[in-house]
Design a protein around this motif. Sequence first.
Motif, short mmCIF file in Angstrom:
data_model
loop_
_atom_site.label_atom_id
_atom_site.label_comp_id
_atom_site.label_asym_id
_atom_site.label_seq_id
_atom_site.Cartn_x
_atom_site.Cartn_y
_atom_site.Cartn_z
N LEU A 80 0.80 -1.27 -0.01
CA LEU A 80 0.05 0.21 0.05
C LEU A 80 0.85 1.29 -0.02
O LEU A 80 0.86 2.08 -0.70
CB LEU A 80 -0.93 0.00 1.24
CG LEU A 80 -2.18 -0.90 1.14
CD1 LEU A 80 -2.81 -1.23 2.34
CD2 LEU A 80 -3.26 -0.44 -0.12
N LEU A 81 1.90 1.14 0.76
CA LEU A 81 2.84 2.50 0.98
C LEU A 81 3.49 2.51 -0.52
O LEU A 81 3.62 3.80 -1.01
CB LEU A 81 3.89 2.24 2.03
CG LEU A 81 3.56 2.38 3.47
CD1 LEU A 81 4.47 1.96 4.41
CD2 LEU A 81 2.64 3.59 3.53
N THR A 82 3.75 1.72 -1.26
CA THR A 82 4.46 1.82 -2.47
C THR A 82 3.36 2.27 -3.36
O THR A 82 3.86 3.21 -4.10
CB THR A 82 4.84 0.33 -3.06
OG1 THR A 82 5.81 -0.29 -1.99
CG2 THR A 82 5.50 0.34 -4.45
N ARG A 83 2.03 1.72 -3.47
CA ARG A 83 1.20 2.19 -4.43
C ARG A 83 0.75 3.80 -4.08
O ARG A 83 0.67 4.43 -5.03
CB ARG A 83 -0.11 1.58 -3.89
CG ARG A 83 -1.27 2.05 -4.58
CD ARG A 83 -2.41 0.94 -4.37
NE ARG A 83 -3.49 1.34 -5.13
CZ ARG A 83 -4.88 0.69 -4.97
NH1 ARG A 83 -5.05 -0.40 -4.14
NH2 ARG A 83 -5.86 0.69 -5.79
N PHE A 84 0.99 4.35 -2.86
CA PHE A 84 0.68 5.67 -2.77
C PHE A 84 2.09 6.74 -2.71
O PHE A 84 2.28 7.59 -2.19
CB PHE A 84 -0.03 5.86 -1.39
CG PHE A 84 -1.41 5.34 -1.31
CD1 PHE A 84 -2.15 5.85 -2.65
CD2 PHE A 84 -1.85 4.52 -0.61
CE1 PHE A 84 -3.43 5.18 -2.85
CE2 PHE A 84 -3.17 3.98 -0.80
CZ PHE A 84 -3.99 4.18 -1.89
N GLY A 85 3.34 5.95 -2.94
CA GLY A 85 4.55 6.70 -2.88
C GLY A 85 4.95 7.08 -1.71
O GLY A 85 5.76 8.02 -1.49
#
Length: 256
Positions: free
Chosen positions: A136-141
Amino acid sequence: MTPILDVSDLTCQFAGVTAVDDLSFTVDRGQIKAVIGPNGAGKSTLFNMIAGVTRPTTGTISFDGSRIDALPTFRRARLGIARTFQNLQVFQEMTVLENVMVGAHTTGRAGTMSAIFATLRQQAEERDLTETAHALLTRFGLADKAQLKAGALSFGQMKVLELARALASDPSLLLLDEPAAGLPHGEADRMGEIIVDLNRNGMTVLLVEHNMRMVMSLSHDILVLNNGRRIAEGDADTVRQHPEVLAAYLGESEDA
Ligand code: ADP
Ligand code: MG
């Protein structure tokens, strides 16, 4: 098809104040539905009743065809309802990653297993949760911020973090209370893009927001409240031209 959310004759009274007044509406699966209205219209109270923080005085709420209005918050979360808050609720002293994992814990099943087995099971779940949270963190930068304390993030990043936490429970209905509040134009637009992208991937969204540009551009359906009651409902064009909506917003120039 059964609506994912069915609110029927819902009323919430606080001492002397009727915050939500005999309100009925549905949310269809796959929709982005917005709830708008002047300050004090009852939007947050409505969200609190759907999430289980506030008990309705009368009326019913059904999710996926089953009554949920008597269930505690965590049961509703397990059924697939997740939310963000009008007033940002981020644990500043915890890391960014831990903040997301807090959201994922509602899906854990380890509590029902016997003690020894549960420990093994919990370890496996913990790994899964960490992976989910990282994804999720990757998805949102925000992946490079995972180990920072959340308090070190900018306000806009915290708003995104709160959204990531809500998504960590793998919900089917996302309640967003003013996701763009306090964000500068560019970041508000980015938040709008995130919401649209989530919806394209199947998420049903119930959105409370004062940013009319965002509401009008991304909502499939808009419910307008004033004094706890519905004054209009429909698509952006219908709502925008509705005389009662125009009247309700007079004097609220920041929202117009
Ligand atoms: P909105 O989110 O649309 O601005 P709210 O749901 O916060 O509106 O508030 C609706 C009305 O209910 C307001 O008149 C508010 O003062 C009142 N209200 C909200 N929460 C409480 C509470 N816990 N106790 C008493 N009154 C409340
Ligand atoms: Mg509110």
